[in-house]
Design a protein around this motif. Structure first.
Motif, PDB file in Angstrom:
ATOM      1  N   VAL A 105       0.841  -1.200   0.000  1.00 17.75           N
ATOM      2  CA  VAL A 105       0.000   0.000   0.000  1.00 17.75           C
ATOM      3  C   VAL A 105       0.876   1.250   0.000  1.00 17.75           C
ATOM      4  CG1 VAL A 105      -1.685   1.338   1.322  1.00 17.75           C
ATOM      5  CG2 VAL A 105      -1.957  -1.132   1.092  1.00 17.75           C
ATOM      6  N   LEU A 106       1.898   1.258   0.846  1.00 19.79           N
ATOM      7  CA  LEU A 106       2.762   2.435   0.958  1.00 19.79           C
ATOM      8  C   LEU A 106       3.590   2.663  -0.296  1.00 19.79           C
ATOM      9  CD1 LEU A 106       3.957   2.130   4.648  1.00 19.79           C
ATOM     10  CD2 LEU A 106       2.192   3.631   3.713  1.00 19.79           C
ATOM     11  N   ALA A 107       3.928   1.601  -1.021  1.00 20.86           N
ATOM     12  CA  ALA A 107       4.701   1.759  -2.257  1.00 20.86           C
ATOM     13  C   ALA A 107       3.915   2.569  -3.280  1.00 20.86           C
ATOM     14  CB  ALA A 107       5.062   0.392  -2.825  1.00 20.86           C
ATOM     15  N   ARG A 108       2.606   2.422  -3.263  1.00 17.62           N
ATOM     16  CA  ARG A 108       1.748   3.163  -4.201  1.00 17.62           C
ATOM     17  C   ARG A 108       1.414   4.540  -3.661  1.00 17.62           C
ATOM     18  NH1 ARG A 108      -1.364  -1.751  -4.061  1.00 17.62           N
ATOM     19  NH2 ARG A 108      -2.885  -0.539  -2.929  1.00 17.62           N
ATOM     20  N   ARG A 109       1.397   4.698  -2.335  1.00 17.93           N
ATOM     21  CA  ARG A 109       1.008   5.956  -1.681  1.00 17.93           C
ATOM     22  C   ARG A 109      -0.199   6.586  -2.373  1.00 17.93           C
ATOM     23  NH1 ARG A 109       3.789   7.766   3.146  1.00 17.93           N
ATOM     24  NH2 ARG A 109       5.459   6.300   3.268  1.00 17.93           N
ATOM     25  N   PRO A 110      -1.320   5.869  -2.398  1.00 21.57           N
ATOM     26  CA  PRO A 110      -2.483   6.428  -3.098  1.00 21.57           C
ATOM     27  C   PRO A 110      -3.020   7.667  -2.374  1.00 21.57           C
ATOM     28  CG  PRO A 110      -3.118   4.533  -1.808  1.00 21.57           C
ATOM     29  CD  PRO A 110      -1.616   4.632  -1.712  1.00 21.57           C
ATOM     30  N   LEU A 111      -3.517   8.612  -3.169  1.00 21.98           N
ATOM     31  CA  LEU A 111      -4.186   9.754  -2.587  1.00 21.98           C
ATOM     32  C   LEU A 111      -5.442   9.280  -1.879  1.00 21.98           C
ATOM     33  CD1 LEU A 111      -2.889  12.398  -2.867  1.00 21.98           C
ATOM     34  CD2 LEU A 111      -4.270  12.884  -4.869  1.00 21.98           C
ATOM     35  N   LYS A 112      -6.117   8.340  -2.509  1.00 26.22           N
ATOM     36  CA  LYS A 112      -7.355   7.784  -1.954  1.00 26.22           C
ATOM     37  C   LYS A 112      -7.345   6.291  -2.244  1.00 26.22           C
ATOM     38  CE  LYS A 112     -11.674   8.761  -0.528  1.00 26.22           C
ATOM     39  NZ  LYS A 112     -12.014   9.453   0.671  1.00 26.22           N
ATOM     40  N   LEU A 113      -7.414   5.478  -1.209  1.00 23.60           N
ATOM     41  CA  LEU A 113      -7.471   4.033  -1.353  1.00 23.60           C
ATOM     42  C   LEU A 113      -8.930   3.617  -1.362  1.00 23.60           C
ATOM     43  CD1 LEU A 113      -6.061   1.235  -1.318  1.00 23.60           C
ATOM     44  CD2 LEU A 113      -6.149   1.358   1.169  1.00 23.60           C
ATOM     45  N   LEU A 114      -9.359   2.916  -2.398  1.00 21.25           N
ATOM     46  CA  LEU A 114     -10.722   2.407  -2.502  1.00 21.25           C
ATOM     47  C   LEU A 114     -10.645   0.890  -2.469  1.00 21.25           C
ATOM     48  CD1 LEU A 114     -11.893   4.711  -5.429  1.00 21.25           C
ATOM     49  CD2 LEU A 114     -12.286   5.049  -2.980  1.00 21.25           C
ATOM     50  N   HIS A 115     -11.447   0.269  -1.569  1.00 17.34           N
ATOM     51  CA  HIS A 115     -11.356  -1.184  -1.425  1.00 17.34           C
ATOM     52  C   HIS A 115     -12.634  -1.706  -0.786  1.00 17.34           C
ATOM     53  CE1 HIS A 115      -9.647  -5.125  -0.718  1.00 17.34           C
ATOM     54  NE2 HIS A 115     -10.016  -5.033   0.547  1.00 17.34           N
ATOM     55  N   GLY A 116     -12.999  -2.934  -1.105  1.00 14.13           N
ATOM     56  CA  GLY A 116     -14.106  -3.583  -0.411  1.00 14.13           C
ATOM     57  C   GLY A 116     -15.075  -4.265  -1.338  1.00 14.13           C
ATOM     58  N   GLY A 117     -16.176  -4.704  -0.722  1.00 19.19           N
ATOM     59  CA  GLY A 117     -17.149  -5.530  -1.411  1.00 19.19           C
ATOM     60  C   GLY A 117     -18.335  -4.798  -2.005  1.00 19.19           C
ATOM     61  N   GLY A 118     -18.380  -3.476  -1.916  1.00 19.70           N
ATOM     62  CA  GLY A 118     -19.462  -2.719  -2.533  1.00 19.70           C
ATOM     63  C   GLY A 118     -20.634  -2.409  -1.618  1.00 19.70           C
ATOM     64  N   GLY A 119     -20.560  -2.824  -0.352  1.00 24.46           N
ATOM     65  CA  GLY A 119     -21.645  -2.575   0.601  1.00 24.46           C
ATOM     66  C   GLY A 119     -21.521  -1.234   1.305  1.00 24.46           C
ATOM     67  N   ARG A 120     -21.949  -1.213   2.555  1.00 24.48           N
ATOM     68  CA  ARG A 120     -21.972   0.003   3.366  1.00 24.48           C
ATOM     69  C   ARG A 120     -20.575   0.657   3.408  1.00 24.48           C
ATOM     70  NH1 ARG A 120     -22.658  -2.386   8.009  1.00 24.48           N
ATOM     71  NH2 ARG A 120     -20.624  -1.869   8.830  1.00 24.48           N
ATOM     72  N   PRO A 121     -20.475   1.974   3.116  1.00 29.52           N
ATOM     73  CA  PRO A 121     -19.168   2.632   3.060  1.00 29.52           C
ATOM     74  C   PRO A 121     -18.656   3.111   4.427  1.00 29.52           C
ATOM     75  CG  PRO A 121     -20.860   4.157   2.361  1.00 29.52           C
ATOM     76  CD  PRO A 121     -21.552   2.844   2.647  1.00 29.52           C
ATOM     77  N   THR A 122     -17.338   3.134   4.538  1.00 30.08           N
ATOM     78  CA  THR A 122     -16.644   3.677   5.702  1.00 30.08           C
ATOM     79  C   THR A 122     -15.464   4.484   5.203  1.00 30.08           C
ATOM     80  OG1 THR A 122     -17.211   1.749   7.050  1.00 30.08           O
ATOM     81  CG2 THR A 122     -15.397   3.123   7.838  1.00 30.08           C
ATOM     82  N   GLY A 123     -15.302   5.689   5.734  1.00 22.55           N
ATOM     83  CA  GLY A 123     -14.131   6.506   5.423  1.00 22.55           C
ATOM     84  C   GLY A 123     -13.158   6.458   6.577  1.00 22.55           C
ATOM     85  N   LEU A 124     -11.887   6.233   6.276  1.00 20.60           N
ATOM     86  CA  LEU A 124     -10.838   6.173   7.293  1.00 20.60           C
ATOM     87  C   LEU A 124      -9.645   7.006   6.849  1.00 20.60           C
ATOM     88  CD1 LEU A 124     -10.357   2.434   8.371  1.00 20.60           C
ATOM     89  CD2 LEU A 124     -11.213   4.293   9.774  1.00 20.60           C
TER      90      LEU A 124
END
Length: 165
Positions: A105-124
């Motif tokens: 994850v750190l090698a990419r240093r994304p501005l915004k990481l998007l991940h998951g199964g498409g259900g209820r969203p959580t921002g961290l």
């Protein structure tokens, strides 16, 4: 004449950074390593790293070995003063995906990481504070393995969330 706290804060080095701004959708799970394992990737010259997470939207759980899962809601900041490994997830008992490693994850240093199964969203927002061992002993040594504070509803919390955005 300086008081003891002023002198201590002058003498120690305290830096911080955000390393993940994420939007997860249920089901999702991430296993965070012990801070000692993460430190060389986050702040190579730090004597001590304290990892924290701010829930910006939605809710999730944090699991720490030997403790019941703790539900977190928007505005909660959770930190791990002793550096314990922990699991963040959309619900208790989930298993992180194979091959999901912090260094990848750190090698990419994304501005915004998007991940998951498409259900209820959580921002961290995930970040860390790096300090020297003296500060860690003095200020963090007596804290429990997990500290949770909700920053919503106050000026300091509004400033923190606006700054992180």
């Amino acid at each position: 004449m300086m008081d003891a706290l002023s002198e201590t804060l002058r003498a120690v080095r305290l830096v911080g950074a955000i390393f993940i701004n994420a939007r997860f959708t249920a089901p999702w799970c991430y296993q965070s390593p012990h801070a000692d394992a993460a430190a060389p990737l986050l702040e190579p010259h730090a004597e001590r790293v304290v990892i924290f997470h701010l829930v910006t939207d939605g809710e999730c759980v944090v699991e720490l070995a030997g403790q019941a899962p703790l539900r977190l809601v928007a505005g909660d900041v959770v930190m791990f003063p002793q550096g314990h490994a922990h699991r963040m997830a959309s619900g208790p008992g989930l298993t992180p995906p194979r091959g999901a490693r912090l260094q990848d994850v750190l090698a990419r240093r994304p501005l915004k990481l998007l991940h998951g199964g498409g259900g209820r969203p959580t921002g961290l927002v995930c970040g860390y504070l790096a300090c020297d061992a003296r500060l860690a002993r003095m200020l963090l040594g007596g804290l429990p393995p997990l500290v949770r504070v909700n920053v919503r509803g106050g000026n300091a919390g509004a400033w923190l969330e606006a700054s992180l955005r």
